[in-house]
Design a protein around this motif. Sequence first.
Motif, mmCIF file in Angstrom:
data_model
loop_
_atom_site.group_PDB
_atom_site.id
_atom_site.type_symbol
_atom_site.label_atom_id
_atom_site.label_comp_id
_atom_site.label_asym_id
_atom_site.label_seq_id
_atom_site.Cartn_x
_atom_site.Cartn_y
_atom_site.Cartn_z
ATOM 1 N N ARG A 1 0.842 -1.184 0.000
ATOM 2 C CA ARG A 1 0.000 0.000 0.000
ATOM 3 C C ARG A 1 0.881 1.238 0.000
ATOM 4 N NH1 ARG A 1 -3.966 0.935 5.004
ATOM 5 N NH2 ARG A 1 -1.920 0.969 6.025
ATOM 6 N N ILE A 2 0.545 2.209 -0.844
ATOM 7 C CA ILE A 2 1.274 3.475 -0.905
ATOM 8 C C ILE A 2 0.366 4.562 -0.348
ATOM 9 C CG2 ILE A 2 2.343 5.180 -2.409
ATOM 10 C CD1 ILE A 2 3.094 2.969 -4.291
ATOM 11 N N ARG A 3 0.865 5.338 0.613
ATOM 12 C CA ARG A 3 0.100 6.425 1.239
ATOM 13 C C ARG A 3 0.953 7.681 1.255
ATOM 14 N NH1 ARG A 3 -0.392 8.434 6.522
ATOM 15 N NH2 ARG A 3 1.109 6.865 7.227
ATOM 16 N N SER A 4 0.395 8.776 0.802
ATOM 17 C CA SER A 4 1.117 10.053 0.826
ATOM 18 C C SER A 4 0.623 10.899 1.989
ATOM 19 C CB SER A 4 0.923 10.800 -0.503
ATOM 20 O OG SER A 4 -0.437 11.172 -0.672
ATOM 21 N N TYR A 5 1.543 11.635 2.605
ATOM 22 C CA TYR A 5 1.197 12.533 3.710
ATOM 23 C C TYR A 5 2.168 13.711 3.691
ATOM 24 C CZ TYR A 5 4.917 9.795 5.851
ATOM 25 O OH TYR A 5 6.098 9.154 6.100
ATOM 26 N N VAL A 6 1.827 14.798 4.397
ATOM 27 C CA VAL A 6 2.581 16.054 4.387
ATOM 28 C C VAL A 6 3.504 16.116 5.592
ATOM 29 C CG1 VAL A 6 2.412 18.578 4.405
ATOM 30 C CG2 VAL A 6 0.725 17.213 3.149
ATOM 31 N N VAL A 11 6.954 18.901 -8.715
ATOM 32 C CA VAL A 11 6.982 17.443 -8.617
ATOM 33 C C VAL A 11 8.421 16.981 -8.815
ATOM 34 C CG1 VAL A 11 6.132 15.277 -9.550
ATOM 35 C CG2 VAL A 11 4.625 17.273 -9.471
ATOM 36 N N GLU A 59 9.489 13.626 -7.722
ATOM 37 C CA GLU A 59 9.639 12.172 -7.763
ATOM 38 C C GLU A 59 8.255 11.534 -7.842
ATOM 39 O OE1 GLU A 59 11.789 8.532 -5.214
ATOM 40 O OE2 GLU A 59 11.700 10.578 -4.405
ATOM 41 N N GLU A 60 8.180 10.340 -8.407
ATOM 42 C CA GLU A 60 6.928 9.594 -8.490
ATOM 43 C C GLU A 60 7.139 8.190 -7.928
ATOM 44 O OE1 GLU A 60 4.709 11.499 -12.418
ATOM 45 O OE2 GLU A 60 5.755 9.558 -12.555
ATOM 46 N N VAL A 61 6.160 7.715 -7.201
ATOM 47 C CA VAL A 61 6.154 6.348 -6.703
ATOM 48 C C VAL A 61 4.959 5.647 -7.328
ATOM 49 C CG1 VAL A 61 6.037 4.841 -4.699
ATOM 50 C CG2 VAL A 61 7.266 7.011 -4.546
#
Length: 281
Positions: A170-175, A232, A234-236
């Motif tokens: 699972r990939i989750r983005s946060y600040v 932007v 980098e990308e995952v």
Amino acid sequence: MKTITAYFDSVQVAEKAAFDLAKAVPGVRGQVVDTRNAASLDELSLPEGDAALVREGFGRGGGVVHAEVPDGRFDEVANVLEASGAVDLDALEAGWRKEGWTGSTTGAASGTTTATTGVSTGASGATGALSGTSTGGETQRLGAAGEERIPIVEERLRVGKREVGHGRVRIRSYVVETPVQEQVTLHEERVNVERRTVDRPLTAVDEALFQERVIEATETAEEAVVAKEARVVEEVALRKTAEERTETVRDTVRRTEVEVEDDRTAAKTSTSTPKRDPGAV
């Protein structure tokens, strides 16, 4: 492990046969069953017809030797008991019936083979003198229908597929706020007012000083201006790939086998094809 049961004309002969068996085949011990312990006959798992013959034999002074035989030694034990005087039950039954005995009907009077694997035949080729079964089984003799069957059972391997989970990604983005600092050089101008004491003669140029005059100077200073630009960097990516593989599944399957022992002497017969009459239609 198999069991073997042999009938003898007298208890004395049966006891001697048990003694000979223990001497000739170490590790195999025969149990003598006669009229004194006839109740033990029910524990020998004999076919109904054989049991009826043996009980009649007990009344006539006969005895039985019963023994458990390790795998691979059945023929050795059977040969010792036959040599010690084991009686052919089929022939015995036929003789008693001629005398008027009307006991339980068994198979054919002579030469009948039993259906259970492990039955030993006598040296003369007649069966019935010895009964043998695998542990837990029962010897059967052919009934009035003249046929008994042993099914051949075979296991077959069936291989299927099922989906099994091996974990989750699972990939989750946060600040996240991170303090940063930068250095910038700022330019600043200041205006200073100075009074100087001067004592010199007035010149012609100075005559013009007798008029109104204004001099202005502006102070300036640079200050830091902060601006943020989102880019932007980098990308995952989460990507699933699929592949197929061949796996060899190994196991064991069981199958029953049937071994047929036939010691009967086949009669020699000759056949000839009759000549055809050329004139016959």
